[in-house]
Design an enzyme around this catalytic site. Structure first.
Site, PDB file in Angstrom:
ATOM      1  CD  GLU A   1      -3.023  -1.059   2.257  1.00 67.34           C
ATOM      2  OE1 GLU A   1      -2.943  -0.173   3.114  1.00 67.34           O
ATOM      3  OE2 GLU A   1      -3.944  -1.882   2.219  1.00 67.34           O
TER       4      GLU A   1
ATOM      5  CD  GLU B   1      -3.199  -5.834   4.402  1.00 69.01           C
ATOM      6  OE1 GLU B   1      -4.055  -5.061   4.861  1.00 69.01           O
ATOM      7  OE2 GLU B   1      -2.021  -5.512   4.228  1.00 69.01           O
TER       8      GLU B   1
END
Ligand code: GAL
Length: 700
Positions: free
Chosen positions: A388, A464
């Site tokens: 991210e 995730e």
């Protein structure tokens, strides 16, 4: 070792008096000693993970070691370390998670006193979770002859693995002083798990290059091998011996797991030719009440809990793991997604002093060191170049991604890269998808179909998933979704996800629709210190940032709580990830004052149907997949606000104290049952240890 907090002028010098410092055993984490204080922010556990800490140790080296090569190795030191030996600076390393080694041979007093001094200076606002602070992993001293093996430069690969035979290519690296002419014999032996030799080779060592490094290539072939897999993690031992006779010059051994891992764009991941779906969990590095101390038994226990739950893979989010974890993964059978960075060049929100300050100077060394440390470990299946990162949205994203990809492939041509993406459209637009072999999507199960449509030849997985919240043993009624609860706990009915997260059930349904997806890594396997979402607090003032929800200071994302006790969610995943008959029911059966009112009862099972009984009376049988349960969706951006899950069963049971029992069936036959019972007035508290004896070795 002795330890002191704060700046200590001259503490690197040999004559400095450390008489008043505190004796400590390593590994050590100063931050877990507290105090808990909102000034440190709940986001990082409300603990003092920044500031300055010093460690010193006196040691002797015998005169007979003069002329040898002596190195000091840190399995990790949190963080921003500087190391001196006898007053001389031997190195600095900002990254607290990488394994670092220093040659100190020339700085030692042979036959006399030596002092190693380590200064750590982890920065404020440098982490999004509890990192601990201190020399929190092992430190080693290694003594070698001038001619010795170089473990990091030695490379094992497996060009061919099948049930019939396996071939291991071994590129052995030997360090020797330049100009060494002697042809030192090198012997390789592969031993099976019983210690029986199954293959061997004898070769002479080539002459060193101008860096003093000699490489010898060799292949061993093993007929009818025992293969390594998460289900059967069979390990051979490869023994390296330099020199002949009774006293070899050097020896080394490596665990060898014979396995092939092939990733395909449309047929998933193949382990030894068999399709295996990634049933993974993300974890952080701490061990609950032990802090970030790298404790062998704590990690083993964590992995045992994961094994029983059916986990076959771990993502070391978002950093290089400890060698202890990797060794346990080799032995116990877990596939690792070994991750390097949580930020690249640009800082993440509210974390100005993180690795972004060091990325340009250190990323290559950190990445290469991480890979060289673990590339021979059978458990490692892929390398992650980031999570991210802010560069998903910036023009340099593609270039940095490709550069990291190239470093990985140069250092290990045998494994793919992956990367955790949460901004799909941005990463697609700026080319990040192209800089990675396996696109990892964070909380984007709804995009799997679109991805496979647009990129049929590229691999994808859920790097995730979920980010569900729950507090063990807490059940809130009414049964509905919410963002926060006044009690600052979260219902364990397993219906509340982070507003950016998703129900596990939804992810499973999307994976079932898109079989090309390699699998998932759930956020998270176990609770961790810090990131107490959804009770993050608000930015109320500079000194005590994010503290309005104090004392919230640890995560509720785990399937297992901070102390290592399974939550209900553990059994939800177990029902999807294991075959051995299991059934679980919730909530507990103490609802005084609610007599006669309907209480939602949930059942998780890998049976095909289940029957519920209250005080011996059947409340009916329900069928998995047919009797769906409607769950609220708490993801703020989801296109739906309810989801009918085929993965759970629900009854609404008018409350009556007593015994609630569930029986699970397969093909109409009862296979397993479980019950909850209304408890009486508490009489005493009993604590039961899981074992009567532990080893007094600092690792148990
Ligand atoms: C993700 C992030 C993780 C953790 C998680 C919580 O976006 O990568 O580190 O913060 O959210 O849901």
């Amino acid at each position: 070792w002795v330890f002191a907090r704060d700046e200590q002028a001259g503490a690197e010098l040999p004559d400095f008096s450390d008489a008043t410092w505190k004796p400590v055993d390593l590994p050590h984490d100063w931050a877990i000693a507290g105090p808990f204080d909102p000034q440190y922010r709940g986001m990082v556990g409300g603990l003092p993970i920044y500031g300055v800490g010093w460690y010193r140790k006196h040691f002797t080296v015998p005169v007979s070691d003069e002329g040898k090569v002596i190195r000091i190795r840190f399995d990790g030191a949190m963080a921003e370390s500087s190391v001196w030996v006898n007053g001389q600076l031997v190195g600095e390393r900002p990254n607290g998670y990488v394994v670092v080694e220093y040659d100190v041979s020339k700085l030692l007093n042979y036959g006399g006193d030596n002092v190693i001094a380590v200064k750590l200076a982890p920065q404020v606002h440098s982490a999004r979770w509890y990192t601990g602070a201190g020399i929190n992993r092992d430190v080693w001293i290694e003594v070698d002859e001038p001619v010795h093996f170089d473990r990091r430069e030695t490379v094992l690969t497996m060009p061919e693995v099948s049930d019939a035979s396996a071939t291991v290519s071994i590129d052995t690296a030997v360090r020797m002083p330049q100009g060494t002419k002697k042809n030192v014999p090198l012997m390789l032996r592969l031993l099976d798990a019983d210690g029986k030799p199954v293959a061997s080779a004898r070769v002479g060592v080539a002459t060193p290059d101008d860096q003093g490094l000699a490489k010898v290539a060799q292949q061993l072939t093993i007929p009818r091998p025992h293969l390594w897999s998460p289900d059967q993690p069979y390990l051979y031992k490869l023994e390296f011996t330099l020199g002949s006779g009774k006293k070899p010059v050097d020896t080394m051994s490596l665990p060898v797991g014979l396995r092939s891992i092939v990733f395909t764009p449309n047929d998933g991941m193949l382990i030894n030719g068999q399709r295996v779906s990634i049933r993974g969990v993300c974890i952080h590095d701490d061990n609950g009440a032990l802090g970030a101390v790298d404790n062998h038994r704590a990690l083993q226990r964590k992995l045992q809990l994961f094994k029983e739950l059916g986990v076959n893979a771990i993502r070391t989010s978002h950093n290089s793991p400890s060698p202890v974890l990797v060794q346990l993964a080799n032995e116990m059978g877990f596939l690792l997604n070994v991750e390097s960075f949580d930020v690249w060049r640009q800082a993440k929100n509210d974390m100005p002093n993180a690795y972004n300050l060091h990325f340009d100077e250190w990323h290559e060394r950190d990445l290469v060191d991480m890979i060289k440390t673990f590339r021979n470990d059978p458990s490692v299946m892929m390398w992650s170049t980031g999570n991210e990162v802010v560069e998903q949205k910036s023009p340099d994203g593609e270039a940095i991604g490709k550069m990291l990809n190239e470093i990985v492939h140069r250092t290990d041509p045998t494994r793919p890269t992956s990367f955790g993406i949460n901004f799909y459209e941005d990463s697609e637009k700026n080319g990040l998808f192209k800089g990675v072999d396996i696109v990892g999507l964070n909380y984007k199960s709804g995009y799997y179909g679109r991805f496979k449509h647009d990129y049929p030849d590229q691999m994808v997985m859920g790097s995730e998933t979920a980010s569900m919240y729950s507090s063990r043993g807490v059940y809130h009624l009414p049964f509905e979704g919410y963002e926060r609860h006044p009690e600052m706990t979260v219902s364990s009915y397993d219906i509340i996800s982070a507003i950016w997260g998703e129900l596990p059930d939804y992810g499973w349904a999307k994976m079932a629709e898109n079989p090309a997806v390699l699998g998932e890594f759930v956020w998270t396997g176990i609770d961790y210190l810090g990131e107490p979402s959804p009770y993050f607090g608000e930015d109320v003032n500079e000194g005590g940032k994010w503290n309005s929800d104090w004392p919230a200071r640890s995560s509720t994302f785990g399937m297992i709580d901070l102390a290592g006790f399974p939550k209900d969610r553990y059994y939800l995943y177990q029902s999807q990830w294991t075959e051995k008959p299991m059934v679980h029911l919730l909530p507990d059966w103490n609802w005084p004052g609610k007599e006669g009112q309907p209480i939602p009862v949930m059942v998780y099972t890998n049976g095909d149907s289940a029957e519920l009984f209250l005080n011996g009376k059947s409340l009916g049988t329900k069928v998995m997949g047919k009797d769906k349960v409607t769950l609220p969706v708490t993801n703020r951006w989801a296109p739906i606000d309810e989801f009918d899950t085929p993965y759970r069963l629900r009854w609404d049971v008018p409350y009556e104290p007593g015994t609630l029992k569930v029986v699970a069936y397969r093909d109409g036959k009862p296979v397993v049952e479980k019950q909850v019972v209304t408890s009486g007035v508490p009489a005493k508290v009993e604590v039961t240890p899981d074992r009567a004896t532990i080893a007094a070795d600092g690792r148990d």
